[in-house]
Design a protein around this motif. Structure first.
Motif, PDB file in Angstrom:
ATOM      1  N   ILE A   1      42.589  35.554  42.280  1.00  0.00           N
ATOM      2  CA  ILE A   1      42.402  36.831  41.564  1.00  0.00           C
ATOM      3  C   ILE A   1      43.542  37.040  40.579  1.00  0.00           C
ATOM      4  CG2 ILE A   1      42.370  39.355  41.863  1.00  0.00           C
ATOM      5  CD1 ILE A   1      40.946  38.764  44.609  1.00  0.00           C
ATOM      6  N   MET A   2      44.761  36.755  41.045  1.00  0.00           N
ATOM      7  CA  MET A   2      45.952  36.905  40.175  1.00  0.00           C
ATOM      8  C   MET A   2      45.843  35.990  38.960  1.00  0.00           C
ATOM      9  SD  MET A   2      48.007  39.226  41.187  1.00  0.00           S
ATOM     10  CE  MET A   2      49.526  38.844  40.313  1.00  0.00           C
ATOM     11  N   SER A   3      45.315  34.778  39.170  1.00  0.00           N
ATOM     12  CA  SER A   3      45.211  33.842  38.037  1.00  0.00           C
ATOM     13  C   SER A   3      44.189  34.356  37.007  1.00  0.00           C
ATOM     14  CB  SER A   3      44.859  32.432  38.521  1.00  0.00           C
ATOM     15  OG  SER A   3      43.484  32.234  38.565  1.00  0.00           O
ATOM     16  N   TYR A   4      43.119  35.042  37.482  1.00  0.00           N
ATOM     17  CA  TYR A   4      42.146  35.649  36.557  1.00  0.00           C
ATOM     18  C   TYR A   4      42.789  36.814  35.796  1.00  0.00           C
ATOM     19  CZ  TYR A   4      38.025  33.146  38.306  1.00  0.00           C
ATOM     20  OH  TYR A   4      37.113  32.186  38.625  1.00  0.00           O
ATOM     21  N   LEU A   5      43.550  37.607  36.553  1.00  0.00           N
ATOM     22  CA  LEU A   5      44.111  38.842  35.977  1.00  0.00           C
ATOM     23  C   LEU A   5      45.374  38.606  35.148  1.00  0.00           C
ATOM     24  CD1 LEU A   5      43.713  41.306  39.019  1.00  0.00           C
ATOM     25  CD2 LEU A   5      42.228  41.101  37.008  1.00  0.00           C
ATOM     26  N   ALA A   6      46.010  37.433  35.334  1.00  0.00           N
ATOM     27  CA  ALA A   6      47.316  37.181  34.706  1.00  0.00           C
ATOM     28  C   ALA A   6      47.339  37.508  33.206  1.00  0.00           C
ATOM     29  CB  ALA A   6      47.749  35.739  34.956  1.00  0.00           C
ATOM     30  N   PRO A   7      46.395  36.962  32.379  1.00  0.00           N
ATOM     31  CA  PRO A   7      46.476  37.233  30.937  1.00  0.00           C
ATOM     32  C   PRO A   7      46.426  38.743  30.630  1.00  0.00           C
ATOM     33  CG  PRO A   7      44.900  35.496  31.404  1.00  0.00           C
ATOM     34  CD  PRO A   7      45.272  36.097  32.708  1.00  0.00           C
ATOM     35  N   SER A   8      45.545  39.472  31.360  1.00  0.00           N
ATOM     36  CA  SER A   8      45.439  40.911  31.077  1.00  0.00           C
ATOM     37  C   SER A   8      46.675  41.673  31.544  1.00  0.00           C
ATOM     38  CB  SER A   8      44.186  41.484  31.739  1.00  0.00           C
ATOM     39  OG  SER A   8      44.216  41.194  33.114  1.00  0.00           O
ATOM     40  N   LEU A   9      47.472  41.059  32.451  1.00  0.00           N
ATOM     41  CA  LEU A   9      48.718  41.705  32.914  1.00  0.00           C
ATOM     42  C   LEU A   9      49.928  41.269  32.087  1.00  0.00           C
ATOM     43  CD1 LEU A   9      48.192  41.299  36.785  1.00  0.00           C
ATOM     44  CD2 LEU A   9      47.982  43.421  35.465  1.00  0.00           C
ATOM     45  N   GLY A  10      49.673  40.476  31.066  1.00  0.00           N
ATOM     46  CA  GLY A  10      50.760  40.016  30.195  1.00  0.00           C
ATOM     47  C   GLY A  10      51.527  38.833  30.758  1.00  0.00           C
ATOM     48  N   ILE A  11      50.980  38.208  31.823  1.00  0.00           N
ATOM     49  CA  ILE A  11      51.639  37.024  32.406  1.00  0.00           C
ATOM     50  C   ILE A  11      51.029  35.783  31.753  1.00  0.00           C
ATOM     51  CG2 ILE A  11      52.053  35.732  34.557  1.00  0.00           C
ATOM     52  CD1 ILE A  11      51.578  38.441  36.038  1.00  0.00           C
ATOM     53  N   PRO A  12      51.848  34.832  31.300  1.00  0.00           N
ATOM     54  CA  PRO A  12      51.285  33.629  30.674  1.00  0.00           C
ATOM     55  C   PRO A  12      50.314  32.921  31.632  1.00  0.00           C
ATOM     56  CG  PRO A  12      53.690  33.623  30.536  1.00  0.00           C
ATOM     57  CD  PRO A  12      53.309  34.786  31.376  1.00  0.00           C
ATOM     58  N   ALA A  13      49.262  32.385  31.119  1.00  0.00           N
ATOM     59  CA  ALA A  13      48.206  31.763  31.938  1.00  0.00           C
ATOM     60  C   ALA A  13      48.736  30.597  32.770  1.00  0.00           C
ATOM     61  CB  ALA A  13      47.074  31.291  31.043  1.00  0.00           C
ATOM     62  N   PHE A  14      49.706  29.850  32.193  1.00  0.00           N
ATOM     63  CA  PHE A  14      50.206  28.667  32.930  1.00  0.00           C
ATOM     64  C   PHE A  14      51.005  29.053  34.178  1.00  0.00           C
ATOM     65  CE2 PHE A  14      53.926  29.626  30.274  1.00  0.00           C
ATOM     66  CZ  PHE A  14      54.971  29.405  31.138  1.00  0.00           C
ATOM     67  N   ALA A  15      51.497  30.317  34.231  1.00  0.00           N
ATOM     68  CA  ALA A  15      52.372  30.723  35.343  1.00  0.00           C
ATOM     69  C   ALA A  15      51.600  30.806  36.667  1.00  0.00           C
ATOM     70  CB  ALA A  15      53.041  32.050  35.030  1.00  0.00           C
ATOM     71  N   ILE A  16      50.337  31.229  36.592  1.00  0.00           N
ATOM     72  CA  ILE A  16      49.539  31.325  37.828  1.00  0.00           C
ATOM     73  C   ILE A  16      48.239  30.546  37.592  1.00  0.00           C
ATOM     74  CG2 ILE A  16      48.580  32.868  39.603  1.00  0.00           C
ATOM     75  CD1 ILE A  16      50.353  35.092  38.517  1.00  0.00           C
ATOM     76  N   PRO A  17      48.286  29.213  37.763  1.00  0.00           N
ATOM     77  CA  PRO A  17      47.068  28.434  37.534  1.00  0.00           C
ATOM     78  C   PRO A  17      46.024  28.698  38.625  1.00  0.00           C
ATOM     79  CG  PRO A  17      48.788  27.042  38.439  1.00  0.00           C
ATOM     80  CD  PRO A  17      49.406  28.376  38.211  1.00  0.00           C
ATOM     81  N   GLY A  18      44.769  28.552  38.268  1.00  0.00           N
ATOM     82  CA  GLY A  18      43.696  28.754  39.240  1.00  0.00           C
ATOM     83  C   GLY A  18      43.674  27.642  40.279  1.00  0.00           C
TER      84      GLY A  18
END
Lengths: 266, 260
Positions: free
Chosen positions: A41-58
């Motif tokens: 869930i965090m990996s889906y939400l990461a971009p909308s939370l301003g976290i770079p996508a690579f930081a929490i890979p699916g």
């Protein structure tokens, strides 16, 4: 068994420890699944939370990294850990026996052992890099210098705790020094030594990773270093998972051995 | 087996300990002289702290005397320590079995130490377990045995080396009375059958009287208060004897009634 068989424990009996076998009860599975779900869930939400996508890979990306794990690196790290642990064990036990046999030796060596244990792992890595050329030697050196004192202190403490009654009993039968150690001291300290192995195994797995970060071109630590350079959290996650599983498997082996050797405890 | 061949001669024995904390000297044994004949069954009785257990340690050879000597066939158990391998065996108050060894492996221990062949070890250990009524428990670990059974294993372990000298220190005092009586009888029967010199150290007068051919009464610092041959006393005199020994122990001085 006779009715009065339940009685006070003998000097060697310790409270039974929980098995460290990697059993997977329902609660464990649920917590792992929950963690995975939250991570996904965090990996889906990461971009909308301003976290770079690579930081929490699916999880899919992590699974891809797991598929790319190179067994040779796992084998190399495992080999280094086992070699260093055996060398540490032999050195540690020999030093402990010397310290047990001679109070003078004990007085001189105990401060040294304590100092060795107080030095941070990073300092040992720096010393190893500055002192030695060979990468393999550096890694084994760091592992040995960190793990051997643990074996020494644990073995010495265990030898000191061997019941005086049992020592007096066997001495009354006039054993040779070798027989005294082989028939009494070794079996008496075996439970403590096995506990020591479990502690140093976990320690060695953590230390080897750091040691391999510096200069090694193989091994899990090296792979973690490469993953860091590539900003690949998925790879870091995958290699870390391998390390954890490796540690659990090795601990399970020790527990199996322990169960067999210490069956007298019931 | 050959049994004991040499007497135990204790001459002017003195043992002094220095307390590590206060530096004070404690005289555990003072000028003890005693001769124990081969095959004799001697019970040494005295109050707690009278030096009985110190004598036990000296007889085993784990302590050196401050003065005087213990000689067994011109050798001393402490200076010629290894010469007594397989010749002296001990039974302690607690069984002192190795918890990681089965009953039979505990009995084998002294046989392993003296280097007897493996098959003979097995045979002899089994023989002794059978004699002590534990053949069905040969593979049981000490935690699976009762206190009495464990002490039987300890007795089997002591007899397994067929020792010339058997030393027992309060060996039955931790057991219930029925088990203790049973084991005392077994101990005496085996010691007589195998003609070992047996020394039983005890603080229980009844035990001393039921076991010993001879009762040695210790006062403070193992001073010899009385040395009684049981054959000199009829069974009908035992009550008087008991009373006289009790009086001796209480007064820390020989009772006139013991002079025979």
């Amino acid at each position: 068994m006779p009715p009065d068989a339940a009685r006070s424990p003998t000097p060697f009996e310790e409270p039974r420890r929980k098995s460290m076998m990697p059993s997977l009860p329902r609660e464990t599975i649920i917590s792992i699944v929950l963690f995975a779900a939250v991570w996904q869930i965090m990996s889906y939400l990461a971009p909308s939370l301003g976290i770079p996508a690579f930081a929490i890979p699916g999880l899919g990306r992590i699974a891809e990294s797991l598929m790319k794990i190179t067994p040779i690196d796992v084998a190399v790290t495992l080999g280094r850990v086992l070699l260093a642990l055996f060398v540490s064990f032999i050195i540690g036990i020999m030093v402990a026996v010397l310290m047990y046999l001679s109070d003078s030796v004990e007085r001189y060596l105990r401060p040294m052992v304590r100092i060795l244990m107080a030095v941070p792992v990073v300092s040992w890595i720096l010393f190893a890099v500055l002192w030695f050329k060979g990468v393999e030697f550096r890694i084994v050196f760091v592992l040995v210098v960190v793990c051997a004192p643990v074996f020494t202190v644990d073995a010495l403490d265990n030898m000191r705790e061997v019941s005086r009654d049992l020592k007096q009993m066997i001495r009354s039968f006039r054993p040779t020094s070798f027989q005294f150690f082989y028939k009494l001291m070794l079996p008496a300290i075996t439970p403590g030594i096995l506990t020591s192995w479990k502690i140093t195994l976990s320690l060695a797995i953590r230390v080897v990773t750091i040691a391999e970060l510096v200069g090694a071109v193989t091994g899990i630590g090296h792979r973690l270093s490469v993953a860091q350079e590539l900003f690949s959290v998925a790879d870091v996650f995958a290699w870390t998972l391998v390390l954890v599983v490796l540690l659990f498997l090795l601990e399970a082996l020790i527990v199996q051995f322990e169960t067999r050797v210490l069956r007298w405890r019931g | 087996m050959s049994g004991a061949s040499a007497p135990i001669e204790i001459a002017g024995l003195r043992k002094v300990f220095r307390q590590t904390t206060t530096g004070e000297s404690i005289v555990a044994i003072d000028q003890l002289t005693l001769r124990i004949e081969p095959g004799e069954l001697v019970a040494i009785v005295g109050k707690t702290g009278c030096g009985k257990s110190t004598l036990f340690d000296l007889l085993i050879g784990l302590e050196h005397p401050t003065a005087g000597s213990i000689t067994i066939g011109a050798k001393t158990p402490y200076d010629d320590f290894n010469d007594f391998r397989g010749k002296i065996a001990t039974i302690f108050q607690q069984d002192r079995l190795f918890p990681w060894r089965s009953a039979i492996d505990n009995v084998k221990l002294p046989l392993e130490l003296i280097g007897i062949a493996d098959d003979l070890q097995q045979e002899r250990a089994m023989f002794w377990l059978q004699r002590l009524g534990l053949a069905n428990f040969a593979n049981a670990y000490p935690r699976e045995l009762s206190g009495g059974m464990r002490q039987r294993v300890a007795i089997a372990r002591a007899f397994a080396v067929q020792p010339e000298i058997l030393l027992a220190d309060e060996s039955f005092s931790a057991l219930d009375e029925v088990t203790a009586n049973d084991l005392r009888k077994t101990f005496v029967d085996l010691a007589r059958e195998f003609r070992s010199t047996a020394i039983l150290i005890t603080h229980q007068l009844e035990e001393a009287m039921s076991v010993g051919d001879r009762i040695v009464v210790f006062g403070k610092s193992a001073t010899l208060l009385a040395d009684i041959r049981m054959k000199d006393w009829d069974r009908s005199d035992h009550a008087a004897l008991r009373s006289a020994i009790q009086n001796t122990l209480q007064m820390n001085a020989p009772d006139e009634r013991l002079k025979r």
